[in-house]
Design an enzyme around this catalytic site. Sequence first.
Site, mmCIF file in Angstrom:
data_model
loop_
_atom_site.group_PDB
_atom_site.id
_atom_site.type_symbol
_atom_site.label_atom_id
_atom_site.label_comp_id
_atom_site.label_asym_id
_atom_site.label_seq_id
_atom_site.Cartn_x
_atom_site.Cartn_y
_atom_site.Cartn_z
ATOM 1 N N ASP A 199 0.832 -1.191 0.000
ATOM 2 C CA ASP A 199 0.000 0.000 0.000
ATOM 3 C C ASP A 199 0.877 1.254 0.000
ATOM 4 O O ASP A 199 1.863 1.331 0.749
ATOM 5 C CB ASP A 199 -0.899 -0.024 1.245
ATOM 6 C CG ASP A 199 -1.812 1.171 1.347
ATOM 7 O OD1 ASP A 199 -2.602 1.390 0.424
ATOM 8 O OD2 ASP A 199 -1.711 1.896 2.363
ATOM 9 N N GLU A 206 1.619 -0.494 -5.053
ATOM 10 C CA GLU A 206 0.698 0.592 -5.363
ATOM 11 C C GLU A 206 1.614 1.806 -5.539
ATOM 12 O O GLU A 206 2.120 2.352 -4.555
ATOM 13 C CB GLU A 206 -0.292 0.828 -4.230
ATOM 14 C CG GLU A 206 -1.290 1.913 -4.565
ATOM 15 C CD GLU A 206 -2.223 2.257 -3.404
ATOM 16 O OE1 GLU A 206 -3.408 2.482 -3.653
ATOM 17 O OE2 GLU A 206 -1.745 2.300 -2.246
#
Length: 720
Positions: free
Chosen positions: A354, A390
């Site tokens: 993330d 990401e």
Amino acid sequence: MSADYNNISLQSGSPAPLGATLTAEGINFAVYSSGAVKIELCLFDAAGTQELARIALPERTENVWHGFLPTPQGIAGVVYGYRAYGPFDVTYGLRYNGAKLLVDPYARALTGKFVWDDALLGSTPSGDASLPETLSPVDSAPFNAKGQVVDSTFDWGDDRPPATPWRDTVIYELHVKGFTKLHPRVPERLRGTYLGLAQPQVIDYLKHLGISAVELLPVQAFVPERFLANKGLVNYWGYSSLAWFAPANQYAVSDAVSEFKTMVKALHAAGIEVILDVVFNHTVEGGETGPTLSLRGLDNASYYKLEKTDLRHYVNRSGTGNTIAIAHQAMRAMIIDCLKYWVEEMHVDGFRFDLAAVLGRENGRFRTDATFFKELAAEPSLRYVKLIAEPWDVGPDGYQLGHFPSAWAEWNDLYRDTMRGFWRANPGILGNFAERFAGSSDLFRNTGRRPTASINYVACHDGFALYDVTAYNDKHNEANLEDNRDGHNHNLSWNCGIEGPTEDEQVVELRERQIRNMLATVLLSQGVPMLLAGDEFGRTQRGNNNAYCQDNEISWVDWKLAERRTWLTTFVRQLLTLRRRAPGLRRDTFLKGARQVDREHKDVSWRHPLGHELNAADWHDVNARALGVLIGQAFTDPHGTPNGHLLFLCNAGAQPVDFKLPAPVTGAVWQIVFDTARWRANDLGNRIAAGENCVVAAHSCVLLADGDAPLSVRSGFSLT
């Protein structure tokens, strides 16, 4: 009954490994803190409600405090936490406070109830920004979670990683709870759990669909942020980590560690990999007004990145109040230790990071050769796991798509936006469509990477579900209790004429067609496809594009829809079967537009409806809404010799388009594999000769295969 901790003392123990390590002789405790003057080990009853003993760790080796608790007290199940004593001076970034019980960052399991209370705050604001905060003396132990020592023994049997090559990987993003919470064939007590996901009927569904890897939304132990708790909401997605090594108890029946392992073992037995969405960019402790739960109290200035001009404040590259200090060796070591633990002990196969740009920042700038990336690459046990970025954060220079190291894949949001934009008929997008469909060489070729570096998707957990892309022009996030201000507004969606649910048959059919169009595009593109759980049968979040706090039917997968829309699930399964049988859809090298050995067609060519290859004027025609993709040598014969071609005809416009077909391989004809506008028709498989026209209906796509393609590929799209 709780252990008797009266009149016990700790032996010196060892500074390595960090955490609570169980041996036959007892438990070794070791924790990093560079500025503390004393660290106490706090022992609790089994429920974590009563503090039974506080014992100072007797030894310090460099910046690691350690001690050894021998048997009979030092056994599996011990519930513990730490208290760190030292200077409290926020102007220097120091936030030690012995009144606050701290979770061990290396805890393998958590226990005890977490309750939001002002006692969790390490300091009290002065009310005047020019004056320093004051130390909070209130004991936080009754409100914080505690670590629990675990026995790691588990019968893995002959478990081994599936080790699916990237080119053969199909990722399915799901939420452990939401995927089975409403599943009618999962025993009720197991719904929404690791064991629910391990049920044979669930795994059989994934296998039958054609999934090779599940990507789980965060399962690292987390708690909801206070502002959500005050509203009666939770952080359903789990991006509010408290303990990175511990699996979340929310998805366990009784023992999160062993049940997580059971889930992994069951998925591996079916050849399905397990990828974890990990949150190594921030923690739930938030900014300077947040609680002191773990890292902040142990070594605030080492674990978090602080503003250089005012060490009271935190750098916020995550949008949640704090950012981990990736430049500090202790933080990097902890993240790598954590990854190794999940691979070596929990047997997971990869990670999706993330806001991964945080991990590559040095001196405020992102670097492909950042120290963390190099240290990660040097770890033997992590060398072959799947690493997915990401590729952005919310700080300056935060968008880094295409810039991660060669071993990494990346979520390609440009793919998502391009394909959504194409299918809603945005102007001037043909070139972008071609680049994304062909594997995004503009992003990855220059760094020596492959098409498999691109994770292609049209929907993920963050944003509209795929059905909602076809049913809503605007977000509808009222249930989040933020007056619909949260969530992004750039959705590139089209409601097909009516906002939200409708019984209008024409609109319903058009939405279904658009879903098929986008699913077909993802699964025929070069790169690694990723599907959001439930998109294969049109799951909806009722227009909520930021359902992070919706632990209810908005987020849970509705399996009744799967029963009603079996035709759509069948379409996805057949597309994935085609993808497996067509090596030309799963290339390790970029398409070049080069001539093939049959000298009839290039590896890829982009076709105008009139039959010629697109020229410069065609590419720049802002009114163009249709093109064909001719994929050369998509198949191989039984001897491995390349043969067979695919022709993908796309029409995003509002009117039918006649495509003049190019010549197939000598002596063959084209045959329709599927037509998204006539899915329930009985004439699929019709033959069309070279030079004849194929009519592609408005808002639809057609796939054709030439005569040398395996019959099983063409017949696989039957309606039976």
